[in-house]
Design an enzyme around this catalytic site. Sequence first.
Site, PDB file in Angstrom:
ATOM      1  N   ALA A 117      54.726  -3.862 -20.887  1.00  0.00           N
ATOM      2  CA  ALA A 117      55.356  -4.262 -21.992  1.00  0.00           C
ATOM      3  C   ALA A 117      56.594  -3.660 -22.170  1.00  0.00           C
ATOM      4  CB  ALA A 117      54.772  -4.556 -23.123  1.00  0.00           C
ATOM      5  N   LYS A 118      57.529  -4.466 -23.066  1.00  0.00           N
ATOM      6  CA  LYS A 118      58.878  -3.667 -23.441  1.00  0.00           C
ATOM      7  C   LYS A 118      59.375  -4.299 -24.665  1.00  0.00           C
ATOM      8  CE  LYS A 118      60.943  -0.083 -22.013  1.00  0.00           C
ATOM      9  NZ  LYS A 118      60.363   1.165 -21.343  1.00  0.00           N
TER      10      LYS A 118
END
Length: 426
Positions: A117-118
Amino acid sequence: MPETSLDVPSDVPAQPIDIGGIARLQFDAAAELLGLSDSMQDQLRMPFREVAVHVPVLMGDGSVRSFMGYRVQHNGARGPTKGGIRYHPDVDREEVQGLAALMTWKTALLDLPYGGAKGGIPVDPGELQRFELERLTRKFTERTALALGPYRDIPAPDMGTDAQVMAWLLDEYSGKRGYSPAVVTGKPVSLGGSLGRDEATGRGVLITMQEAARDYSLPWEGARASIQGFGNVGGHLATLLHEQGVRVVAVTDAWGGVLNEDGLDVPALHEHADRSGSVAEFPEAEPLNDYGFWRVPCDYLVPAALGSVITKEDNVADLDCRMVVEAANAPTTPIADKILEERGIPVVPDILANAGGAVVSYFEWTQNLQQLRWEIEAVREALKKKMVAAYRNVAETARERTISLRTAAYLIAVERVAETEELRGH
Ligand code: NAD
């Protein structure tokens, strides 16, 4: 496509491309080699979930400033998603998507029980007062909290965010859901952060460099290293290399650079940079600009600052090094990567070389879940074990299939995620 040692399709654009584009090309090359079906390729390309939120912040002058905030969960087949939150003016949805995908491949390659994720907000944190930064972080957390959680998605610091920002996130999340230290990593140690998290990425780079040096029969003690960037990663790496007897001959940061053919006095350079804010004008060295930096003769060239810095247009033909170690994310454009391969210069790829931070984040999360505190020696030993195992796996795959370290790293990572997707079904 025949099995090839080239990393990317031959029609890659010559100009530098963004991180999302680089990550996609590298995925495409691995997917082709693995013979993944079109439907599996689509499944692995598309983000699992994207959250875009409006983040209004009451500023010190009484006005309300509006920001957009993003959290992209690229793939969670192997476990809760994991990845940093970036505060930087250039952040946009596409960049966050690309960085989230990189985290999927990085966590899979290191065999961490995570997906990728980011998150990010297009903002220059230097322009905000501390209380404004806190409000921004709390509002962003409040509005993305539904998608976060110790078994759902676990943020960490990235460019422009730090342990304090993670502490605010922890507090905001815990206020509504009960004390949840495992919802975030890279916290201050007093709030459940792990010892050794600060140095982890630099130490991980050192470990992979040492393994690669042995593999490629490159010198170590007395060898020459050049590092672009003297922040968290470059600064720790410089210290560790210095301790190992490797000569750090050239260092640059955003304000300038320095060169000393005999090796810089790294502890003194740290003191100078802490005092003045930059490595520039360090007295026991010659000044060095960006053009000169890339042309310094060295054994190990370590980009540890920005993406797309090794390019066909600017420098790749002139690099005078025996190995490139990618401490930064996506520092080499695909076409430059090909040229390095043609020149016979091995590249230790980013998803392997700079994975130490993700690994110690994983240790932090497990400590939080078990309410344990590891000693620093235990953290360092476990980090070394993980990094060496990942390096060996990549090196063996590269040798067996006559492909580059980068293609091998992607091959392993993509295959692991595809296998898990398949097993979990539809
Ligand atoms: P940082 O902000 O602590 O340091 C960045 C350094 O790069 C600073 O010294 C800065 O002055 C320098 N820099 C900026 N522009 C430059 C330029 N034009 N020329 C030369 N130097 C320049 O960042 P960091 O945490 O050390 O991260 C560095 C890189 O490593 C980034 O690409 C980041 O995505 C990657 N990375 C970091 C971690 C981590 O745990 N910190 C983990 C994985 C990857």
